[in-house]
Every structure is written in C-alpha cells, then in structure tokens.
Design an enzyme around this catalytic site. Structure first.
Site, mmCIF file in Angstrom:
data_model
loop_
_atom_site.group_PDB
_atom_site.id
_atom_site.type_symbol
_atom_site.label_atom_id
_atom_site.label_comp_id
_atom_site.label_asym_id
_atom_site.label_seq_id
_atom_site.Cartn_x
_atom_site.Cartn_y
_atom_site.Cartn_z
ATOM 1 N N TYR A 191 23.273 -91.918 -112.707
ATOM 2 C CA TYR A 191 24.185 -91.690 -111.505
ATOM 3 C C TYR A 191 23.665 -89.927 -111.145
ATOM 4 C CZ TYR A 191 27.581 -90.213 -107.983
ATOM 5 O OH TYR A 191 28.193 -89.851 -106.944
ATOM 6 N N PRO B 13 30.436 -83.829 -103.217
ATOM 7 C CA PRO B 13 31.866 -83.727 -103.402
ATOM 8 C C PRO B 13 32.194 -84.178 -104.916
ATOM 9 C CG PRO B 13 31.187 -85.905 -102.603
ATOM 10 C CD PRO B 13 30.204 -84.990 -102.544
ATOM 11 N N THR C 158 38.930 -94.083 -103.134
ATOM 12 C CA THR C 158 37.887 -95.172 -102.845
ATOM 13 C C THR C 158 37.758 -95.923 -103.673
ATOM 14 O OG1 THR C 158 36.039 -93.775 -103.880
ATOM 15 C CG2 THR C 158 36.596 -93.231 -101.498
ATOM 16 N N GLY D 106 26.345 -97.349 -95.931
ATOM 17 C CA GLY D 106 27.423 -97.653 -96.819
ATOM 18 C C GLY D 106 28.666 -97.657 -96.052
ATOM 19 N N ARG E 78 26.065 -104.058 -96.675
ATOM 20 C CA ARG E 78 25.986 -105.368 -97.156
ATOM 21 C C ARG E 78 27.153 -106.465 -96.648
ATOM 22 N NH1 ARG E 78 27.300 -106.508 -101.798
ATOM 23 N NH2 ARG E 78 28.111 -104.615 -102.570
#
Length: 256
Positions: free
Chosen positions: A147, A177, A183, A8, A35
C-alpha cells in the site's frame, strides 16, 4: 455542462467528496464511479446535484475501454477529477494474498493513471485533478508495504504531472491524509491472515475534515494537501530523516 468525476464514490472519502461537491453547487452533474451500483443509487438520494451512475470495477482493464468510449461520446467539460478509489492491506508479505497484491497495485496505481490519462483531454483551464495519495507514501512502511509503495508511486506521479501541465491552467493536487477512522479503510485493511502488526490507529482523522481541507487546498492550487497536523508533520520529517530511521520509529509506533 460542468462535470465532476469521482472514483471510489460508493464509500469513504469518495462518497464524502460527492457530498461536499454537491453542497458547493458549482457543478451541473457529478459522474460517480464504483463497483457497487446499489450504493451509487443510494448516494443519488442523498445529494441535490444530479449524478451519472457509472458502475465499473477499475481493477478490470475492460472498464477503461468502456469509459473511454463514454467520454468520447459525451465530450464533457470536466472541471474536477478526484481519484479516490483505492484500498490497503495490513500484514507481512505471507499474510496478503496474491489477488490482493495485484488489486492494490491495479487500483491504487494503474487505475488512477488510466483515469487521469483518459479525462485530461476533456479538461480546460481552471480544472483540477485530485489524486488521493496518503501520508504512507512519504516513507516505506513494513507490514503496510505494498500500500505505501503504491501511494508513493501515485504521489510522485502527481508531482510530475503537475509540472507537465504547467501553462495549461489545469492543477494537480496530491492529497496525503493520515489514518481516517470513520471509513471502511481500516476494517478492510485488517482482513488478512494476520493484521496484528498494527494494533491501534492513534490520532486518526475524520473523513469530512479531510475532504473539506483537500478541496480547499485544491482550490488554492497547492501541489500537496496534508489535511491534518499529523500528516503535515510527517511530510516535513520525511524530507530530512533517512528511511531506515523512519522505519525504526514506525516499528515502535505500530506497537502502541
């Protein structure tokens, strides 16, 4: 050569981990996996430590076959593995596509486990594994359900693996976190049919502080890193308060 591996790495926490690892100047090379190859190329221009660019989509099983072959050929001495690849989606069950459901489970759970399984044979005493979990893993979160469930899986896996590795000198830290405001995570999480179930993200952290604390806690070889007051308090409360009550509190908080 002392190698670090970060998944990532093209954005968010993964990218920030690369920045801060480079500043420490303790590694000869960092392997960056994501990616988006163009972002990895851009990252190389921003850090001093040499990067090995490995553009792979970790939701694809074939990516791990390529990575396994690469590891066997290179035989690296991996000093730190950071599994930072992951994403979430906000919404009720009907608001999240089947593709997003599958990709969340694949990236947040299977990819992290596969990476760890492949890299561990190339780690020695003193090496560190950081699994980027979430405070969402401490309890069920309606409207963030898949998630939070995926992060609960990764959290439990990390805790168990740490015990399995006792005596090897390899440590595992589950990094948990709270919301991070600078982000792409929140913006991407809101891209569903209806993300209005969670309106605001109060007390959100900043990525540089989260990464700094996570690396410090891993260096101290802590089992769990809660990089911020909110997630630290959440972890403690979730140990004693039943999930039903925690979900009731969440129903109020998410409307703030």
């Amino acid at each position: 050569m002392k190698i670090g591996i970060v998944t990532g790495a093209s954005s968010g926490l993964g990218r920030e981990f690369v920045y801060q690892l480079s500043q420490k100047k303790a590694l000869d090379e960092i392997w960056v996996i994501a990616r988006r190859e163009e972002r990895l190329k851009s990252l190389q221009e921003q850090v001093e430590t040499p990067l090995r660019l490995i553009p792979l989509d970790l939701t694809k099983r074939a990516s791990f076959q390529k990575l396994e072959s690469f590891l066997n050929t290179e035989q690296p001495d991996v000093r730190i593995l950071i599994n930072a690849a992951g994403f979430g989606k906000i919404g009720a069950w009907k608001d999240i596509s089947l593709t997003d459901c599958d990709d969340m489970i694949d990236l947040n759970c299977r990819a992290a486990v596969n990476m760890t399984q492949l890299v561990l044979p190339h780690m020695n005493k003193g090496a560190q594994v950081l699994e980027i979990c979430s405070t969402a893993g401490f309890q069920p979160f309606p409207y963030l359900g898949i998630y939070s469930a995926s992060k609960a899986f990764l959290y439990r896996y990390s805790r168990a693996l740490r015990v399995e590795l006792f005596g090897t000198g390899i440590s595992v830290t589950a990094v948990c976190p709270y919301w991070i405001k600078d982000t792409e995570f929140i913006a991407k999480a809101q891209k569903t049919r209806d993300s209005s179930y969670i309106r605001h993200f109060p007390l959100a952290s900043k990525e540089d502080a989260v990464v700094k604390r996570a690396l410090r806690d891993a260096q101290l070889r802590l089992a769990v890193s809660t990089p911020g007051v909110t997630c630290a308090v959440h972890r403690i409360i979730a140990k004693f308060v039943p999930s039903e009550i925690m979900m009731g509190a969440w129903a109020l908080i998410r409307r703030v």
